[in-house]
Enzyme design. Structure first.
Site, mmCIF file in Angstrom:
data_model
loop_
_atom_site.group_PDB
_atom_site.id
_atom_site.type_symbol
_atom_site.label_atom_id
_atom_site.label_comp_id
_atom_site.label_asym_id
_atom_site.label_seq_id
_atom_site.Cartn_x
_atom_site.Cartn_y
_atom_site.Cartn_z
ATOM 1 N N ASP A 28 42.675 38.190 34.898
ATOM 2 C CA ASP A 28 42.716 39.594 35.283
ATOM 3 C C ASP A 28 43.834 39.751 36.319
ATOM 4 O O ASP A 28 44.476 38.778 36.721
ATOM 5 C CB ASP A 28 41.347 40.061 35.826
ATOM 6 C CG ASP A 28 41.224 41.590 35.767
ATOM 7 O OD1 ASP A 28 42.257 42.274 35.620
ATOM 8 O OD2 ASP A 28 40.093 42.102 35.885
HETATM 9 C C1 NOJ Z 1 41.969 45.022 36.588
HETATM 10 C C2 NOJ Z 1 40.750 45.317 35.784
HETATM 11 O O1 NOJ Z 1 39.679 44.524 36.238
HETATM 12 C C3 NOJ Z 1 40.917 45.105 34.298
HETATM 13 O O2 NOJ Z 1 39.797 45.614 33.648
HETATM 14 C C4 NOJ Z 1 42.170 45.754 33.803
HETATM 15 O O3 NOJ Z 1 42.288 45.567 32.425
HETATM 16 C C5 NOJ Z 1 43.340 45.162 34.542
HETATM 17 N N1 NOJ Z 1 43.202 45.432 35.968
HETATM 18 C C6 NOJ Z 1 44.674 45.705 34.071
HETATM 19 O O4 NOJ Z 1 44.831 46.999 34.487
#
Ligand code: NOJ
Length: 804
Positions: free
Chosen positions: A329
């Site tokens: 993530d």
């Molecule tokens: C953080 C989030 O937890 C995730 O769900 C998301 O896809 C990513 N950022 C990218 O924006």
């Protein structure tokens, strides 16, 4: 023949020579024959041939995909040509500035990285013209011409915004959910996106956590069906088509189980609990063919998911056979240092070794993996495997065949927000609304004087909910607009804001990070209420539209009080005092505590965040054009002290006493019932459904067979309506403690007034099975109770005995 004439021809030759568009060659050759004398034609033809040879020679040594090679051979050959830096480069994923920045770090110097082959993908951009330029940079300027992945958070629609995922789940209509994901995939792919960060399949039992809005709720069975439907919707049957996109299942794993519902918090959980309740939706997504996974921010029993070898390699790839690639993530590789796992170089090595193929933002992989290899902290085989998986994904997406096949600029405009997409979004919205209370006031007549009151009634910014990235809130029809359109010519509609969503300035600042969802009225709270009360007093009915601002749920939006903010509560109490009938339309991305509303409102319709078609969808349901049919997929607590609260809990050795006879030593609270205000599966209709007793095809089944449990359901009311029948199983004696009941099936049917239907549920030994302490999945002979009903609380039941 002037140079002027020749140049345009030559300029056209180059792209036409590309092996990607050979079919366009013929008309050009004809033009040449007519326009130039033979000599010049020969020279040009020879030149052309040379150019093509040079180009196609280059394509052999580049990312372009020759037809005679299998995927395996093609990727093997490509890997052989790649330098170590280029291989590590494929593991790098950066966000475009101006895109969705959800962390505190930003990748530097994206262009330089792309040109030097140090970039595997980009996310956070959805302008196809811009994407084309970036793709061209990778394809034309990097040594091996390997195309990029383009990812985006397409969570509940792209340009056409669908209801938030928790709402979509409340439809219990997996075919509809699949169609919604398909539309999102079509629109996103038309904008150049080939990879979407969805579905989020984290089981969530704690409504304090803001991200409950992004998932399907608390149940693993329903969650699994929805996970599979969404993956199939995005990916279709053939990922290499220009309108299908690769799903990225997130957040692996157990992200919804953070202690105290606090965002990014730790998880400590037994394997038994994981296998039984939390892991099934991720597994279902693998089985549905998901191409990629995203790790979660949390740690699991002491090891953060992003560095968790057991989770990513042993379980996901080993036990489940996942063949796709895993991205971290946002910044979750570099954040391993904050978890206390070492220096940047150490944590990057840990993440790679655990199985995290790609690093989303942070640049640790590209900056440290080479040294880690040289110092033998990681192996070349590990880098090769991760690089291979990412190249395989690009291959599956058809990017080596044509890096630009998602980038047809005309397609983009044609496929956005089409009438069909908007119609589906509206259907999804009306199917997701949950009627929590109705004393008979609903459906309303579209006549008389209607006072629409509340800060969410006319707020386009809030209709779209959290995680709307590409949709334009200004395209939304608000609830006031929807109601006005519906009653036009019959009733009269007035609107008053009545209160700010909240008067808490810190909350307002945090919520308004991306867009101005919480506005502050120039009037004082008292003046706003006074104006609203005046409008209510002049009306026949009040429609109060209240709840949370869109970004009071979503990422980084945990709350300790899960109520309607106090500014709006004051408004509601003042409206109640007018004595006018009051319908509350609730907008929220999580279960709220609604005791006051349940007692004082005449009707309570939860519309979540309905998306682009909010207004018409809400009007259709309020005025009875559509009969509401949504059912909750998360329990609504009476107070925040009850959370985590979920229907499939264990009984304990001292089961609580619902009647509260005053006796001590029960598993309960002194000051509150254990029961939720609205249970899992709950939702009313304008009509009534009655359930007959359950009949089973065999009350004493033996061995590995399938029996049928059938119930007759009748629409006893005045309206056609849809009912979701839910089938639960109780296993009273087992080798480990089991839930009081588990959902094992559901069916949504539509019945006309007076109509009855026998609805069968197939029950196999799989439905009886559970994980024991050794994590064996199986069943024991003996008694089982089958329950079928309208929600998890109100069911018919029958006992059966199943022999080995
Ligand atoms: C953080 C989030 O937890 C995730 O769900 C998301 O896809 C990513 N950022 C990218 O924006």
């Amino acid at each position: 023949m002037s140079k002027k004439n020749l140049n345009p021809g030559l300029r056209t030759i180059q792209p036409l020579c590309s092996p990607l568009s050979l079919t366009a060659f013929r008309p050009l050759k004809l033009t040449f024959t007519y326009r130039y004398n033979r000599h010049i034609t020969y020279i040009l033809a020879a030149l052309l041939l040379c150019l093509c040879i040079v180009k196609s020679g280059r394509s052999q040594s580049t990312g372009a995909q020759p037809a005679h090679l299998t995927a395996q051979q093609f990727i093997d050959q490509l890997l052989q040509k790649m330098t170590l830096e280029e291989k590590i480069g494929q593991l790098n994923l950066s966000v475009m500035s101006g895109g969705a920045v959800t962390g505190t770090t930003m990748s530097a110097d994206i262009v330089t990285h792309i040109k030097s082959g140090r970039m595997g993908g980009i996310f956070g951009i959805w302008d196809p013209a811009e994407i084309r330029k970036i793709q061209q940079l990778a394809v034309d300027s990097s040594r091996l011409h390997i195309p990029l992945l383009f990812g985006l958070d397409v969570i509940h629609g792209h340009k056409t915004i669908f209801p938030v995922p928790l709402a979509l789940a409340s439809s219990w209509d997996t075919a509809l959910i699949r169609k919604a994901a398909r539309v999102a995939g079509i629109e996103a792919s038309a904008d150049g996106i080939n990879w979407v960060y969805s579905p989020m399949v984290d089981i969530a039992r704690d409504p304090r956590w803001g991200r409950v809005v992004e998932g399907a709720g608390e149940d693993p069975f329903l969650g699994s069906q929805i996970a599979a439907a969404m993956v199939k919707g995005y990916q279709g049957d053939d990922l290499s088509l220009s309108n299908t996109v690769m799903a990225c299942v997130k957040h692996f794993a157990l992200y919804g189980a953070g202690v105290a519902g606090r965002e990014y918090n730790s998880v400590d959980m037994s394997r038994l609990q994981m296998y039984q309740y939390y892991l099934p939706p991720y597994k279902a997504a693998v089985d549905a063919g998901a191409g990629s996974f995203m790790t979660s921010f949390n740690d699991i029993n002491g090891m953060p998911a992003t560095a968790n070898h057991w989770l990513l390699t042993d379980l996901l790839r080993g036990e489940w056979g996942f063949k796709g690639f895993i991205t971290s993530d946002y910044g979750s590789v570099s954040e391993l240092a904050n978890h206390g796992l070492g220096t940047p170089a150490q944590v990057a090595a840990l993440a790679l070794k655990a199985g995290t193929d790609m690093e989303m933002v942070g640049d640790l992989y590209i900056n440290t993996l080479k040294q880690s290899l040289e110092s033998h902290k990681i192996t070349l085989a590990e880098i090769n495997s991760s690089c291979r998986r990412i190249l395989e994904a690009k291959y599956r997406l058809g990017l080596f065949k044509d890096p630009y096949h998602y980038l047809d600029l005309k397609r983009s405009k044609k496929l956005e927000m089409t009438p069909e997409h908007l119609e589906l979004a509206k259907e999804a919205a009306t199917n997701s609304f949950v009627l929590l209370k109705n004393d008979g006031i609903l459906p309303l007549k579209p006549t008389g004087k209607i006072a629409v009151i509340g800060p969410l009634a006319d707020s386009k910014e809030n209709m779209v909910g959290a995680w709307n990235i590409a949709g334009d809130p200004q395209q939304c029809v608000t609830i006031v607009e929807g109601i006005k359109n519906f009653v036009a010519g019959d009733g009269t509609v007035t609107f008053q804001k009545g209160a700010n969503i909240t008067d808490d300035s810190l909350l307002r600042k945090r919520v308004n990070t991306f867009k101005k969802e919480i506005t502050t009225d120039p009037r004082s709270a008292e003046e706003m209420i006074r104006d609203a009360v005046k409008s209510a007093e002049n009306a026949d009915v009040i429609i109060a539209v209240v709840g949370e601002a869109a970004d009071m749920t979503g990422e980084s939006a945990s709350r300790t009080e899960i109520n309607i903010p106090s500014s709006q509560q004051r408004l509601l109490k003042a409206l109640r005092k007018t004595g006018k009938p009051m319908v509350m339309v609730l907008m929220n991305g999580r279960p709220l505590t609604l005791n006051w509303a349940d007692k004082h409102a005449n009707a309570l319709l939860d519309v979540w965040f309905p998306g682009t078609t909010a207004g018409p969808a809400v009007a259709d349901v309020l005025f009875g054009q559509v009969n509401p049919s949504g059912k909750l997929t998360m329990s609504f607590p009476r107070s925040v002290g009850q959370v985590p609260i979920y229907y499939n809990h264990k009984s304990t050795g001292r089961p609580f006493d619902e009647q509260k006879d005053g006796s001590k030593f029960k598993s309960d609270y002194l000051d509150q019932s254990n029961l939720p205000l609205y249970p899992f599966g709950y939702g009313l209709s304008y009509t009534k459904f009655s359930y007959g007793p359950i009949k089973v095809s065999d009350q004493h089944p033996k061995g590995n067979q399938t029996i049928t449990a059938t119930v007759k359901v009748t629409n006893t009311g005045k309206y056609r309506g849809k009912e979701t029948l839910q089938c639960y199983l109780t296993d009273p004696v087992a080798r480990v403690t089991r839930s009081v009941q588990d959902l094992i099936g559901f069916k949504k049917i539509s019945l006309a007034p007076g109509e009855s239907r026998e609805v069968p549920f197939e029950i196999s030994t799989r439905s009886l099975s559970y994980y024991d302490e050794d994590l064996h999945f199986g069943w024991d002979p003996g008694a089982f109770i089958i329950r079928i009903g309208t929600n998890s609380r109100d069911t018919e039941s029958i006992k059966i005995d199943w022999e080995k």
